[in-house]
Design a protein around this motif. Structure first.
Motif, PDB file in Angstrom:
ATOM      1  N   ASN A  96       0.754  -1.408  -0.005  1.00 33.65           N
ATOM      2  CA  ASN A  96      -0.006   0.092   0.074  1.00 33.65           C
ATOM      3  C   ASN A  96       0.900   1.079   0.081  1.00 33.65           C
ATOM      4  OD1 ASN A  96      -2.704  -1.236   0.410  1.00 33.65           O
ATOM      5  ND2 ASN A  96      -1.795  -2.034   2.068  1.00 33.65           N
ATOM      6  N   GLN A  97       2.226   1.240  -0.376  1.00 35.13           N
ATOM      7  CA  GLN A  97       3.078   2.354  -0.327  1.00 35.13           C
ATOM      8  C   GLN A  97       2.430   3.476  -1.012  1.00 35.13           C
ATOM      9  OE1 GLN A  97       6.945   1.359  -1.120  1.00 35.13           O
ATOM     10  NE2 GLN A  97       7.961   3.255  -0.831  1.00 35.13           N
ATOM     11  N   GLU A  98       2.160   3.501  -2.320  1.00 32.84           N
ATOM     12  CA  GLU A  98       1.603   4.494  -3.212  1.00 32.84           C
ATOM     13  C   GLU A  98       0.531   5.218  -2.390  1.00 32.84           C
ATOM     14  OE1 GLU A  98      -0.009   5.402  -7.249  1.00 32.84           O
ATOM     15  OE2 GLU A  98       1.543   3.827  -7.395  1.00 32.84           O
ATOM     16  N   ARG A  99      -0.484   4.702  -2.027  1.00 33.16           N
ATOM     17  CA  ARG A  99      -1.563   5.212  -1.110  1.00 33.16           C
ATOM     18  C   ARG A  99      -1.342   5.623   0.052  1.00 33.16           C
ATOM     19  NH1 ARG A  99      -4.664   3.556   2.724  1.00 33.16           N
ATOM     20  NH2 ARG A  99      -4.191   1.225   2.311  1.00 33.16           N
ATOM     21  N   LEU A 100      -0.566   4.911   0.993  1.00 34.93           N
ATOM     22  CA  LEU A 100      -0.243   5.623   2.137  1.00 34.93           C
ATOM     23  C   LEU A 100       0.684   6.861   2.076  1.00 34.93           C
ATOM     24  CD1 LEU A 100       0.180   2.212   4.016  1.00 34.93           C
ATOM     25  CD2 LEU A 100      -1.557   3.792   4.386  1.00 34.93           C
ATOM     26  N   TRP A 101       1.578   6.882   1.079  1.00 36.28           N
ATOM     27  CA  TRP A 101       2.634   7.798   1.257  1.00 36.28           C
ATOM     28  C   TRP A 101       1.683   9.231   0.656  1.00 36.28           C
ATOM     29  CZ3 TRP A 101       6.773   9.333   3.102  1.00 36.28           C
ATOM     30  CH2 TRP A 101       7.464  10.731   2.565  1.00 36.28           C
ATOM     31  N   GLN A 102       0.579   9.047  -0.313  1.00 30.99           N
ATOM     32  CA  GLN A 102      -0.093  10.114  -0.684  1.00 30.99           C
ATOM     33  C   GLN A 102      -1.008  10.631   0.462  1.00 30.99           C
ATOM     34  OE1 GLN A 102      -0.003  11.654  -3.689  1.00 30.99           O
ATOM     35  NE2 GLN A 102      -1.096  13.095  -2.438  1.00 30.99           N
ATOM     36  N   GLU A 103      -1.416   9.647   1.404  1.00 22.75           N
ATOM     37  CA  GLU A 103      -2.396  10.033   2.543  1.00 22.75           C
ATOM     38  C   GLU A 103      -1.497  10.893   3.457  1.00 22.75           C
ATOM     39  OE1 GLU A 103      -3.994   6.629   4.425  1.00 22.75           O
ATOM     40  OE2 GLU A 103      -5.429   6.113   2.511  1.00 22.75           O
ATOM     41  N   TYR A 104      -0.011  10.401   3.474  1.00 18.54           N
ATOM     42  CA  TYR A 104       1.054  11.365   4.506  1.00 18.54           C
ATOM     43  C   TYR A 104       0.974  12.806   3.918  1.00 18.54           C
ATOM     44  CZ  TYR A 104       5.086  12.798   6.514  1.00 18.54           C
ATOM     45  OH  TYR A 104       6.064  13.533   7.212  1.00 18.54           O
ATOM     46  N   LEU A 105       1.065  12.574   2.539  1.00 15.66           N
ATOM     47  CA  LEU A 105       1.523  13.879   2.141  1.00 15.66           C
ATOM     48  C   LEU A 105       0.194  15.056   1.914  1.00 15.66           C
ATOM     49  CD1 LEU A 105       3.363  13.150  -1.305  1.00 15.66           C
ATOM     50  CD2 LEU A 105       4.143  14.067   0.683  1.00 15.66           C
ATOM     51  N   ASP A 106      -0.788  14.232   1.830  1.00 16.55           N
ATOM     52  CA  ASP A 106      -2.215  15.105   2.124  1.00 16.55           C
ATOM     53  C   ASP A 106      -2.562  15.475   3.420  1.00 16.55           C
ATOM     54  OD1 ASP A 106      -2.754  14.652  -0.679  1.00 16.55           O
ATOM     55  OD2 ASP A 106      -4.160  13.053  -0.077  1.00 16.55           O
ATOM     56  N   GLU A 107      -2.165  14.551   4.449  1.00 18.38           N
ATOM     57  CA  GLU A 107      -2.231  15.136   5.773  1.00 18.38           C
ATOM     58  C   GLU A 107      -1.319  16.013   6.194  1.00 18.38           C
ATOM     59  OE1 GLU A 107      -1.123  11.802   8.443  1.00 18.38           O
ATOM     60  OE2 GLU A 107      -2.969  10.534   7.534  1.00 18.38           O
ATOM     61  N   LEU A 108       0.085  16.199   5.794  1.00 18.66           N
ATOM     62  CA  LEU A 108       1.023  17.551   5.755  1.00 18.66           C
ATOM     63  C   LEU A 108       0.338  18.645   5.138  1.00 18.66           C
ATOM     64  CD1 LEU A 108       4.468  15.748   4.761  1.00 18.66           C
ATOM     65  CD2 LEU A 108       3.722  16.603   6.985  1.00 18.66           C
ATOM     66  N   PHE A 109      -0.214  18.599   3.904  1.00 18.96           N
ATOM     67  CA  PHE A 109      -0.905  19.707   3.280  1.00 18.96           C
ATOM     68  C   PHE A 109      -1.794  20.256   4.318  1.00 18.96           C
ATOM     69  CE2 PHE A 109      -3.901  21.625   0.445  1.00 18.96           C
ATOM     70  CZ  PHE A 109      -3.299  22.678  -0.253  1.00 18.96           C
ATOM     71  N   LYS A 110      -2.593  19.389   4.738  1.00 21.06           N
ATOM     72  CA  LYS A 110      -3.841  19.816   5.433  1.00 21.06           C
ATOM     73  C   LYS A 110      -3.452  20.351   6.842  1.00 21.06           C
ATOM     74  CE  LYS A 110      -7.330  16.409   3.670  1.00 21.06           C
ATOM     75  NZ  LYS A 110      -7.750  15.140   3.980  1.00 21.06           N
ATOM     76  N   ALA A 111      -2.371  20.271   7.412  1.00 20.50           N
ATOM     77  CA  ALA A 111      -1.709  20.803   8.376  1.00 20.50           C
ATOM     78  C   ALA A 111      -0.985  22.211   8.268  1.00 20.50           C
ATOM     79  CB  ALA A 111      -0.989  19.667   9.165  1.00 20.50           C
ATOM     80  N   GLY A 112      -0.874  22.330   6.984  1.00 19.07           N
ATOM     81  CA  GLY A 112      -0.098  23.561   6.341  1.00 19.07           C
ATOM     82  C   GLY A 112       1.448  23.219   6.745  1.00 19.07           C
ATOM     83  N   GLN A 113       1.890  22.065   6.499  1.00 20.67           N
ATOM     84  CA  GLN A 113       3.225  21.799   6.574  1.00 20.67           C
ATOM     85  C   GLN A 113       3.381  21.316   5.193  1.00 20.67           C
ATOM     86  OE1 GLN A 113       5.067  22.098   9.470  1.00 20.67           O
ATOM     87  NE2 GLN A 113       3.154  22.765  10.458  1.00 20.67           N
ATOM     88  N   ALA A 114       4.877  21.286   5.190  1.00 21.92           N
ATOM     89  CA  ALA A 114       5.524  20.800   3.723  1.00 21.92           C
ATOM     90  C   ALA A 114       6.858  20.079   4.031  1.00 21.92           C
ATOM     91  CB  ALA A 114       5.970  22.110   2.789  1.00 21.92           C
ATOM     92  N   ARG A 115       6.997  19.017   2.938  1.00 22.40           N
ATOM     93  CA  ARG A 115       8.260  18.361   3.394  1.00 22.40           C
ATOM     94  C   ARG A 115       9.607  19.245   2.718  1.00 22.40           C
ATOM     95  NH1 ARG A 115       9.148  14.540   0.082  1.00 22.40           N
ATOM     96  NH2 ARG A 115      10.641  13.148   1.527  1.00 22.40           N
ATOM     97  N   LYS A 116      10.520  19.206   3.572  1.00 28.41           N
ATOM     98  CA  LYS A 116      11.817  19.712   2.917  1.00 28.41           C
ATOM     99  C   LYS A 116      12.352  18.617   1.934  1.00 28.41           C
ATOM    100  CE  LYS A 116      14.728  18.943   6.917  1.00 28.41           C
ATOM    101  NZ  LYS A 116      16.093  18.595   6.902  1.00 28.41           N
ATOM    102  N   LYS A 117      13.157  19.155   1.120  1.00 29.76           N
ATOM    103  CA  LYS A 117      13.842  18.191   0.306  1.00 29.76           C
ATOM    104  C   LYS A 117      15.090  17.549   1.195  1.00 29.76           C
ATOM    105  CE  LYS A 117      13.426  19.925  -4.258  1.00 29.76           C
ATOM    106  NZ  LYS A 117      13.956  19.717  -5.659  1.00 29.76           N
ATOM    107  N   PRO A 118      15.043  16.198   0.930  1.00 30.25           N
ATOM    108  CA  PRO A 118      16.027  15.411   2.038  1.00 30.25           C
ATOM    109  C   PRO A 118      17.475  15.785   1.457  1.00 30.25           C
ATOM    110  CG  PRO A 118      14.520  14.034   1.104  1.00 30.25           C
ATOM    111  CD  PRO A 118      14.249  15.429   0.334  1.00 30.25           C
ATOM    112  N   SER A 119      18.436  15.726   2.408  1.00 31.37           N
ATOM    113  CA  SER A 119      19.787  16.259   2.173  1.00 31.37           C
ATOM    114  C   SER A 119      20.373  14.923   1.604  1.00 31.37           C
ATOM    115  CB  SER A 119      20.517  16.613   3.330  1.00 31.37           C
ATOM    116  OG  SER A 119      19.873  16.462   4.352  1.00 31.37           O
TER     117      SER A 119
END
Length: 119
Positions: A96-119
């Protein structure tokens, strides 16, 4: 339920490669494994209590510890080590990696957060 035949931790790319006896093969990023840790700290103590994990883009795994014949404990370099990843849980994360990853990204967006680019 399929059982793993091989676990390989790729430190540089921060990916845990898991092969199962049914031929399944998953490349699970450390960040993904960390934000979906099965620990109570992440999942909460009941339905709907999951805690959104922030700032885990650069997390790595320092150690993999076997738990009987059914699971592993991942020791992350942010000192999180309380999640017990059963073979079934890892398998479901892979399936379920694709679906769960998208859910995580959606949760971040809803919380007003953004992922930074990994180093």
């Amino acid at each position: 339920m399929p059982t793993p035949t091989e676990l390989n931790l790729h430190q540089q790319s921060r990916v845990l490669e898991v092969r199962y006896d049914d031929g399944s093969h998953f490349n699970l990023p450390c960040e993904y494994l960390r934000v979906y840790s099965p620990s109570a700290e992440v999942q909460g103590h009941g339905p709907g209590q999951r805690v959104l994990q922030l700032g885990k883009e650069d997390v790595g795994i320092d150690k993999i510890e076997p738990v009987g014949n059914y699971a592993i404990c991942l020791h992350f370099d942010d000192e999180h080590n309380t999640g017990i990843y059963s073979w079934e849980y890892l398998y479901n994360l892979g399936l379920n990696q694709e679906r769960l990853w998208q859910e995580y990204l959606d949760e971040l967006f809803k919380a007003g957060q953004a992922r930074k680019k990994p180093s």
